[in-house]
Design a protein around this motif. Structure first.
Motif, PDB file in Angstrom:
ATOM      1  N   LYS A  45     -27.280  28.760   2.560  1.00 51.47           N
ATOM      2  CA  LYS A  45     -25.864  29.125   2.484  1.00 51.47           C
ATOM      3  C   LYS A  45     -25.029  28.217   3.387  1.00 51.47           C
ATOM      4  N   THR A  46     -25.536  27.930   4.577  1.00 57.60           N
ATOM      5  CA  THR A  46     -24.838  27.031   5.498  1.00 57.60           C
ATOM      6  C   THR A  46     -24.768  25.617   4.934  1.00 57.60           C
ATOM      7  N   VAL A  47     -25.879  25.137   4.379  1.00 57.20           N
ATOM      8  CA  VAL A  47     -25.903  23.799   3.788  1.00 57.20           C
ATOM      9  C   VAL A  47     -24.910  23.714   2.635  1.00 57.20           C
ATOM     10  N   LEU A  48     -24.861  24.750   1.800  1.00 56.69           N
ATOM     11  CA  LEU A  48     -23.943  24.764   0.663  1.00 56.69           C
ATOM     12  C   LEU A  48     -22.484  24.782   1.119  1.00 56.69           C
ATOM     13  N   GLU A  49     -22.171  25.562   2.141  1.00 59.19           N
ATOM     14  CA  GLU A  49     -20.797  25.588   2.659  1.00 59.19           C
ATOM     15  C   GLU A  49     -20.399  24.235   3.244  1.00 59.19           C
ATOM     16  N   LEU A  50     -21.320  23.592   3.963  1.00 63.03           N
ATOM     17  CA  LEU A  50     -21.036  22.261   4.512  1.00 63.03           C
ATOM     18  C   LEU A  50     -20.855  21.225   3.390  1.00 63.03           C
ATOM     19  N   MET A  51     -21.639  21.350   2.337  1.00 69.83           N
ATOM     20  CA  MET A  51     -21.498  20.435   1.205  1.00 69.83           C
ATOM     21  C   MET A  51     -20.134  20.620   0.529  1.00 69.83           C
ATOM     22  N   TYR A  52     -19.711  21.871   0.328  1.00 63.59           N
ATOM     23  CA  TYR A  52     -18.386  22.129  -0.261  1.00 63.59           C
ATOM     24  C   TYR A  52     -17.282  21.553   0.621  1.00 63.59           C
ATOM     25  N   ARG A  53     -17.413  21.728   1.930  1.00 62.30           N
ATOM     26  CA  ARG A  53     -16.409  21.224   2.855  1.00 62.30           C
ATOM     27  C   ARG A  53     -16.339  19.696   2.809  1.00 62.30           C
ATOM     28  N   GLU A  54     -17.506  19.047   2.761  1.00 59.34           N
ATOM     29  CA  GLU A  54     -17.550  17.584   2.710  1.00 59.34           C
ATOM     30  C   GLU A  54     -16.960  17.055   1.403  1.00 59.34           C
ATOM     31  N   LYS A 107     -23.693  30.010  -9.659  1.00 58.38           N
ATOM     32  CA  LYS A 107     -25.154  30.154  -9.672  1.00 58.38           C
ATOM     33  C   LYS A 107     -25.763  29.634  -8.368  1.00 58.38           C
ATOM     34  N   LEU A 108     -25.217  28.524  -7.842  1.00 54.98           N
ATOM     35  CA  LEU A 108     -25.702  28.019  -6.548  1.00 54.98           C
ATOM     36  C   LEU A 108     -25.410  29.008  -5.428  1.00 54.98           C
ATOM     37  N   ASP A 109     -24.227  29.606  -5.442  1.00 51.30           N
ATOM     38  CA  ASP A 109     -23.877  30.586  -4.405  1.00 51.30           C
ATOM     39  C   ASP A 109     -24.793  31.802  -4.457  1.00 51.30           C
ATOM     40  N   VAL A 110     -25.084  32.279  -5.663  1.00 46.34           N
ATOM     41  CA  VAL A 110     -25.978  33.431  -5.808  1.00 46.34           C
ATOM     42  C   VAL A 110     -27.382  33.065  -5.331  1.00 46.34           C
ATOM     43  N   TRP A 111     -27.839  31.858  -5.689  1.00 46.58           N
ATOM     44  CA  TRP A 111     -29.175  31.422  -5.283  1.00 46.58           C
ATOM     45  C   TRP A 111     -29.261  31.280  -3.763  1.00 46.58           C
ATOM     46  N   ALA A 112     -28.199  30.783  -3.126  1.00 46.33           N
ATOM     47  CA  ALA A 112     -28.224  30.545  -1.683  1.00 46.33           C
ATOM     48  C   ALA A 112     -27.895  31.784  -0.865  1.00 46.33           C
ATOM     49  N   SER A 113     -27.433  32.847  -1.488  1.00 48.45           N
ATOM     50  CA  SER A 113     -26.992  34.012  -0.713  1.00 48.45           C
ATOM     51  C   SER A 113     -28.145  34.700   0.012  1.00 48.45           C
ATOM     52  N   GLY A 114     -29.364  34.545  -0.455  1.00 49.20           N
ATOM     53  CA  GLY A 114     -30.492  35.194   0.209  1.00 49.20           C
ATOM     54  C   GLY A 114     -31.014  34.446   1.422  1.00 49.20           C
ATOM     55  N   ASN A 115     -30.628  33.204   1.606  1.00 48.56           N
ATOM     56  CA  ASN A 115     -31.167  32.394   2.690  1.00 48.56           C
ATOM     57  C   ASN A 115     -30.009  31.830   3.517  1.00 48.56           C
ATOM     58  N   PRO A 116     -29.901  32.182   4.793  1.00 50.28           N
ATOM     59  CA  PRO A 116     -28.780  31.706   5.615  1.00 50.28           C
ATOM     60  C   PRO A 116     -28.738  30.180   5.754  1.00 50.28           C
ATOM     61  N   PHE A 117     -29.901  29.531   5.781  1.00 54.23           N
ATOM     62  CA  PHE A 117     -29.929  28.075   5.908  1.00 54.23           C
ATOM     63  C   PHE A 117     -29.288  27.420   4.683  1.00 54.23           C
TER      64      PHE A 117
END
Length: 103
Positions: free
Chosen positions: A67-76, A55-65
Motif C-alpha cells: 500500500k505504501t509503495v502504491l501510494e508513493l508510485m501514485y505520488r511520483e 484492482k491494484l488498490d484492492v490487491w494492496a490493501s491487505g499488505n501495508p508495504f
C-alpha cells in the motif's frame, strides 16, 4: 461513398448540419465525428485505467508495504505529470524556450 457523410479531401466522417433548424446551426456548419471518436476513446481509456487502479488498490490493501509503495508510485506519477505539463506549456507558448540550452 455517401458524399453527405465523408469529406472528399480527407475522407473523415462528418455531417453537414447547416439546414437542421433544431440544432441551432448556422450556414455551412459541419459536425465532425472524429472529435466524438476521440472523446469516446479518451473516456474508455480513463475507465480502463481507473478499473486497473482500483484492482491494484484492492490487491494492496491487505499488505501495508504494498500500500505504501502504491501510494508513493501514485505520488511520483502525479509529480511527473505536472512537470511534463509545464514543459509542454513552455514549449508551446514560450517561443525562445530551448530545452537543450536550459538544461
Amino acid at each position: 461513398v455517401d458524399n453527405d457523410l465523408y469529406n472528399e479531401t480527407t475522407l473523415l466522417p462528418h455531417r453537414d448540419i447547416s439546414n437542421h433548424r433544431f440544432l441551432g446551426a448556422s450556414e455551412g456548419m459541419v459536425l465532425d465525428y472524429t472529435v466524438l471518436a476521440v472523446v469516446i476513446f479518451t473516456l474508455a481509456l480513463i475507465l480502463v485505467i481507473e478499473v486497473g487502479r482500483h484492482k491494484l488498490d484492492v490487491w494492496a490493501s491487505g499488505n501495508p508495504f504494498f500500500k505504501t509503495v502504491l501510494e508513493l508510485m501514485y505520488r511520483e506519477l502525479t509529480t511527473l505529470g505536472m512537470v511534463e505539463c509545464v514543459i509542454y506549456l513552455l514549449h508551446k507558448y514560450w517561443e525562445d524556450f530551448d530545452l537543450n540550452y536550459e538544461v
